[in-house]
Scaffold this active site. Structure first.
Site, mmCIF file in Angstrom:
data_model
loop_
_atom_site.group_PDB
_atom_site.id
_atom_site.type_symbol
_atom_site.label_atom_id
_atom_site.label_comp_id
_atom_site.label_asym_id
_atom_site.label_seq_id
_atom_site.Cartn_x
_atom_site.Cartn_y
_atom_site.Cartn_z
ATOM 1 N N ALA A 34 -122.218 17.506 70.811
ATOM 2 C CA ALA A 34 -121.401 16.345 71.159
ATOM 3 C C ALA A 34 -122.285 15.137 71.482
ATOM 4 C CB ALA A 34 -120.484 16.685 72.335
ATOM 5 N N TYR A 63 -127.119 28.052 70.799
ATOM 6 C CA TYR A 63 -126.889 29.505 70.822
ATOM 7 C C TYR A 63 -125.674 29.923 69.987
ATOM 8 C CZ TYR A 63 -130.386 29.916 74.473
ATOM 9 O OH TYR A 63 -131.578 29.887 75.159
ATOM 10 N N GLY A 66 -121.224 32.276 65.411
ATOM 11 C CA GLY A 66 -120.213 32.577 64.389
ATOM 12 C C GLY A 66 -120.048 31.490 63.360
ATOM 13 N N GLU A 131 -112.221 34.691 61.689
ATOM 14 C CA GLU A 131 -112.348 35.129 63.089
ATOM 15 C C GLU A 131 -110.948 35.326 63.650
ATOM 16 O OE1 GLU A 131 -114.735 32.436 65.381
ATOM 17 O OE2 GLU A 131 -116.596 33.128 64.473
ATOM 18 N N HIS A 247 -115.451 35.792 76.294
ATOM 19 C CA HIS A 247 -115.709 36.344 74.950
ATOM 20 C C HIS A 247 -115.712 37.857 75.069
ATOM 21 C CE1 HIS A 247 -117.484 37.194 71.094
ATOM 22 N NE2 HIS A 247 -117.386 35.916 70.769
ATOM 23 N N ARG A 293 -108.852 36.274 71.322
ATOM 24 C CA ARG A 293 -109.893 36.736 72.250
ATOM 25 C C ARG A 293 -109.378 37.228 73.589
ATOM 26 N NH1 ARG A 293 -114.601 32.289 71.382
ATOM 27 N NH2 ARG A 293 -115.033 33.038 69.301
ATOM 28 N N HIS A 354 -117.385 32.537 78.633
ATOM 29 C CA HIS A 354 -117.955 31.969 77.398
ATOM 30 C C HIS A 354 -117.740 30.466 77.272
ATOM 31 C CE1 HIS A 354 -119.275 32.053 73.276
ATOM 32 N NE2 HIS A 354 -118.106 31.656 72.801
ATOM 33 N N ARG A 389 -108.676 29.083 73.194
ATOM 34 C CA ARG A 389 -109.395 28.443 72.085
ATOM 35 C C ARG A 389 -109.636 29.431 70.954
ATOM 36 N NH1 ARG A 389 -114.937 27.957 70.402
ATOM 37 N NH2 ARG A 389 -115.471 29.457 72.011
HETATM 38 P P1 FAD Z 1 -123.940 21.783 75.033
HETATM 39 O O1 FAD Z 1 -124.338 22.138 73.676
HETATM 40 O O2 FAD Z 1 -123.916 22.867 76.030
HETATM 41 O O3 FAD Z 1 -124.915 20.638 75.550
HETATM 42 C C1 FAD Z 1 -124.861 20.176 76.883
HETATM 43 C C2 FAD Z 1 -126.127 19.404 77.176
HETATM 44 O O4 FAD Z 1 -126.021 18.728 78.422
HETATM 45 C C3 FAD Z 1 -127.364 20.279 77.272
HETATM 46 O O5 FAD Z 1 -128.355 19.690 76.483
HETATM 47 C C4 FAD Z 1 -127.724 20.243 78.754
HETATM 48 O O6 FAD Z 1 -129.097 20.387 79.010
HETATM 49 C C5 FAD Z 1 -127.241 18.858 79.133
HETATM 50 N N1 FAD Z 1 -126.969 18.698 80.572
HETATM 51 C C6 FAD Z 1 -126.133 19.444 81.338
HETATM 52 N N2 FAD Z 1 -126.162 18.988 82.618
HETATM 53 C C7 FAD Z 1 -127.019 17.942 82.640
HETATM 54 C C8 FAD Z 1 -127.491 17.080 83.669
HETATM 55 N N3 FAD Z 1 -127.110 17.217 84.955
HETATM 56 N N4 FAD Z 1 -128.385 16.113 83.346
HETATM 57 C C9 FAD Z 1 -128.822 15.981 82.075
HETATM 58 N N5 FAD Z 1 -128.429 16.790 81.052
HETATM 59 C C10 FAD Z 1 -127.534 17.745 81.347
HETATM 60 N N6 FAD Z 1 -118.452 27.460 69.273
HETATM 61 C C11 FAD Z 1 -118.096 27.429 67.967
HETATM 62 O O7 FAD Z 1 -117.312 26.586 67.556
HETATM 63 N N7 FAD Z 1 -118.642 28.341 67.096
HETATM 64 C C12 FAD Z 1 -119.523 29.291 67.484
HETATM 65 O O8 FAD Z 1 -119.997 30.067 66.670
HETATM 66 C C13 FAD Z 1 -119.873 29.358 68.856
HETATM 67 N N8 FAD Z 1 -120.713 30.319 69.317
HETATM 68 C C14 FAD Z 1 -121.130 30.274 70.616
HETATM 69 C C15 FAD Z 1 -122.073 31.192 71.058
HETATM 70 C C16 FAD Z 1 -122.578 31.122 72.344
HETATM 71 C C17 FAD Z 1 -123.592 32.119 72.806
HETATM 72 C C18 FAD Z 1 -122.105 30.105 73.219
HETATM 73 C C19 FAD Z 1 -122.642 30.008 74.602
HETATM 74 C C20 FAD Z 1 -121.139 29.217 72.793
HETATM 75 C C21 FAD Z 1 -120.651 29.288 71.501
HETATM 76 N N9 FAD Z 1 -119.694 28.388 71.045
HETATM 77 C C22 FAD Z 1 -119.331 28.381 69.719
HETATM 78 C C23 FAD Z 1 -119.231 27.289 71.903
HETATM 79 C C24 FAD Z 1 -120.005 26.017 71.525
HETATM 80 O O9 FAD Z 1 -121.325 26.358 71.208
HETATM 81 C C25 FAD Z 1 -120.015 25.016 72.657
HETATM 82 O O10 FAD Z 1 -118.734 24.812 73.154
HETATM 83 C C26 FAD Z 1 -120.558 23.675 72.166
HETATM 84 O O11 FAD Z 1 -121.791 23.871 71.528
HETATM 85 C C27 FAD Z 1 -120.707 22.720 73.322
HETATM 86 O O12 FAD Z 1 -121.399 21.585 72.888
HETATM 87 P P2 FAD Z 1 -121.669 20.392 73.892
HETATM 88 O O13 FAD Z 1 -122.481 19.407 73.155
HETATM 89 O O14 FAD Z 1 -120.416 19.959 74.504
HETATM 90 O O15 FAD Z 1 -122.525 21.067 75.078
HETATM 91 C C1 SIN Z 2 -118.706 33.844 68.130
HETATM 92 O O1 SIN Z 2 -119.519 33.716 67.233
HETATM 93 O O2 SIN Z 2 -118.086 34.882 68.366
HETATM 94 C C2 SIN Z 2 -118.455 32.691 69.015
HETATM 95 C C3 SIN Z 2 -117.582 31.741 68.314
HETATM 96 C C4 SIN Z 2 -116.991 30.771 69.288
HETATM 97 O O3 SIN Z 2 -117.118 30.901 70.484
HETATM 98 O O4 SIN Z 2 -116.342 29.850 68.803
#
Ligand code: FAD
Ligand code: SIN
Length: 538
Positions: A34, A63, A66, A131, A247, A293, A354, A389
């Site tokens: 994001a 991380y 899927g 999925e 999860h 899920r 998760h 979700r």
């Molecule tokens: P993030 O990617 O978590 O990024 C947040 C950022 O904010 C990080 O860089 C962190 O360091 C920074 N931050 C936090 N607090 C602070 C602070 N106080 N000061 C400065 N920086 C800060 N979703 C799918 O759609 N498909 C998938 O296959 C999938 N697999 C997943 C597998 C795993 C193991 C996990 C954990 C999640 C998965 N998800 C998946 C969910 C998805 O990955 C996340 O919801 C999504 O990536 C979130 O993106 P984001 O940019 O909002 O946050």
């Molecule tokens: C997974 O690969 O099972 C995670 C997918 C997700 O959280 O959207």
């Protein structure tokens, strides 16, 4: 015991007259899908600073395994994807938001491909998988089970090529700077540079989720809910905080971190078996292992209780070895490090926290109720997921909402054309700096409490116990003034835990990921609505 009081406005004392200052048109906090998507769009209109608390690619995004759910395959339609998403959300999706995000998805994914993202293909065509809850094969992936890493690194390369974007790694944001309902930037801290006031015309929060408030979680250490907490302290409304998604399948090896075993393992034919080797999911849901899920997590929990065992197993031994190794290289590697051969052995798994479905309430352009402040990705609550979700919908949401936040923030500064005028701002916390607290102990106790009392199954007695315990810890942690992230993260986790617990207590029904044993049914008459939390004026 001291009565619970709302947290103070800021975590630290500061005085703008003696602090160092940084200026940027647009500040992006967080470097996952994001934040980086927002930065790329915002940089078309002005200078952008991305601040992130660890190394740039340490986040939930990197991380993700899927894949990304997107309507790109023949026969699939936007309407079908919307229907699956809304059905899963159990009456609480904002259908206009669902439509916007799903309709914009193909453009955002094609853009990623143009920037070099290599999604898996066969004969030059994207491969689509399925999925739980998706009626169609619409999930694209990269390197088998490393989709998030591919997306994150594509975005990092794009950001690093852009002269308008600066990145501050290992820089922890403690709070947003606000005055009279307008955001002017944030206060951040770096181990060597100390505190800095970052003044920005627009601020975009993209700090991700809060899985770390639970003992069992797929989320990395950075997911401590900082953005949720700083927004709450600044007076922003949070929505749906009771909806924490668990999860069903994380690798369970006592003492090891909980590594995700992607849902696509079940999508490829993985079977769940209990301690006695018996397949159990068909007895719980017609879609068996590919049920939504919440159903799979609750069923696993029941089987663990029935068989008095710490976990269940995924069985993929019937899938040809070459196919398995090629399809899930990362899972194969991690399992092998614990002596498990995924082609020959059962994989021990159990559910973990998760994804935070709730978060900062935003509009279509990712704007919050505070002027000049945006939120996107997991920290935001767009209404896309309702009460549950669908897998692979959140990378899509991060791409689209990040894009929209960056584009809107960028365009709006162009219209305003104003200069940044820092003002004098001082905060004297008055908190005690002397601390006899064992922060690790409180943190671990909090995580265990949340897992036990506010986890997959909830009821009034346990939620009340959780509320009382969390408020008790708050009463002696919140009035301290810490000087590094360990203390600030604990304060943020306590605050976010309390919001999860009070929202879960309030929702006296079961819906989506929120399951109450004392209110097992969905109650559309009283509860087909959102729960909002906002800091009361103290
Ligand atoms: P993030 O990617 O978590 O990024 C947040 C950022 O904010 C990080 O860089 C962190 O360091 C920074 N931050 C936090 N607090 C602070 C602070 N106080 N000061 C400065 N920086 C800060 N979703 C799918 O759609 N498909 C998938 O296959 C999938 N697999 C997943 C597998 C795993 C193991 C996990 C954990 C999640 C998965 N998800 C998946 C969910 C998805 O990955 C996340 O919801 C999504 O990536 C979130 O993106 P984001 O940019 O909002 O946050
Ligand atoms: C997974 O690969 O099972 C995670 C997918 C997700 O959280 O959207």
């Amino acid at each position: 015991m001291k009565k619970y009081t709302e947290p103070k406005r800021y975590l630290i004392s500061f005085d703008s007259r003696t602090s160092s200052h940084v200026f940027t048109d647009i500040l992006v906090i967080g470097s996952g899908v994001a934040g980086l998507s927002a930065a790329i769009q915002a940089a078309k209109h002005g200078s952008v600073l991305v601040v992130t608390k660890d190394k740039i690619d340490e986040n939930n995004t990197a991380y993700a395994q899927g894949g990304v759910a997107v309507v790109l395959s023949t026969g699939d339609t936007i309407a079908k994807h919307i229907k699956d998403t809304v059905d899963a959300g159990q009456g609480l999706c904002d259908t206009a938001m669902v439509k916007n995000i799903i309709s914009e998805g193909p453009q955002r994914v094609n853009e990623l491909i143009e920037w070099g993202a290599a999604f898996d293909t066969e004969n030059n065509h994207l491969i689509f998988t399925k999925e739980g809850g998706h009626q169609f094969h619409r999930i694209i992936r990269a390197k088998g089970d490393s989709t998030g890493k591919e997306i994150e690194h594509t975005l990092i390369r794009t950001v690093k090529r852009n002269k308008n974007i600066k990145i501050f790694e290992y820089t922890f944001t403690t709070d947003l700077i606000t005055k009279d309902g307008v955001c002017h930037g944030a206060i951040a801290w770096h181990a060597k540079k100390g505190y800095m006031l970052i003044w920005a015309k627009r601020t975009i929060l993209a700090t991700g989720g809060c899985g770390q408030v639970y003992r069992e979680t797929t989320n990395p250490d950075v997911a401590t809910g900082d953005g949720l907490a700083m927004a709450y302290r600044a007076g922003v409304t949070l929505q749906d905080m009771e909806f924490v998604q668990f999860h069903p399948t994380t690798l369970y090896i006592a003492g090891a971190v909980r590594f995700l075993i992607t849902e696509t393992v079940r999508g490829e034919g993985g079977i769940l078996r209990n301690k006695r080797g018996k397949r159990f999911m068909p007895a719980y849901h017609p879609q068996a292992e590919l049920a939504p899920r919440d159903v799979v997590s609750q069923s696993i929990l029941k089987e663990m209780q029935k068989t008095d065992h710490t976990h269940v197993y995924i069985d993929i031994r019937h899938i040809p070895k070459e196919r398995l190794y090629a399809r899930f290289p990362r899972i194969r590697e991690i399992c092998a490090s614990f002596g498990i051969d995924i082609a020959k052995d059962l994989i021990p798994v159990r559910p973990s926290a998760h994804y935070m479905i709730g978060g900062i309430k935003v509009d279509r352009f990712s704007r919050t109720i505070i002027k000049q402040l945006y939120a996107c990705g997991e920290v935001a609550c767009t209404g896309m997921h309702g009460a549950n979700r669908l897998g692979s919908n959140s990378l899509l949401e991060g791409l689209v909402t990040g894009y929209n936040a960056g584009a809107d923030a960028g365009k709006s500064i162009q219209k305003a054309q104003g200069e940044l005028i820092p003002y004098t701002v001082q905060e004297f916390m008055g908190g005690s700096k002397i601390s006899w607290l064992d922060l690790n102990d409180i943190g671990n106790s909090l995580k265990s409490l949340m897992w036990r009392d506010a986890g997959i199954e909830r009821d009034e007695r346990h939620l009340l116990e959780a509320e009382e315990m969390v408020e008790m810890w708050c009463s002696y942690v919140m009035d301290k003034e810490f000087s590094n992230p360990t203390g600030w993260e604990l304060q943020n986790m306590l605050l976010v835990s309390r919001l999860i617990v009070i929202s879960a207590r309030e929702r006296k029904e079961s819906r989506g990921v929120h399951h109450r044993n004392d209110y097992p049914n969905t109650d559309n008459i009283h509860w087909k609505k959102h729960i909002m939390v906002k800091k009361s004026k103290s």
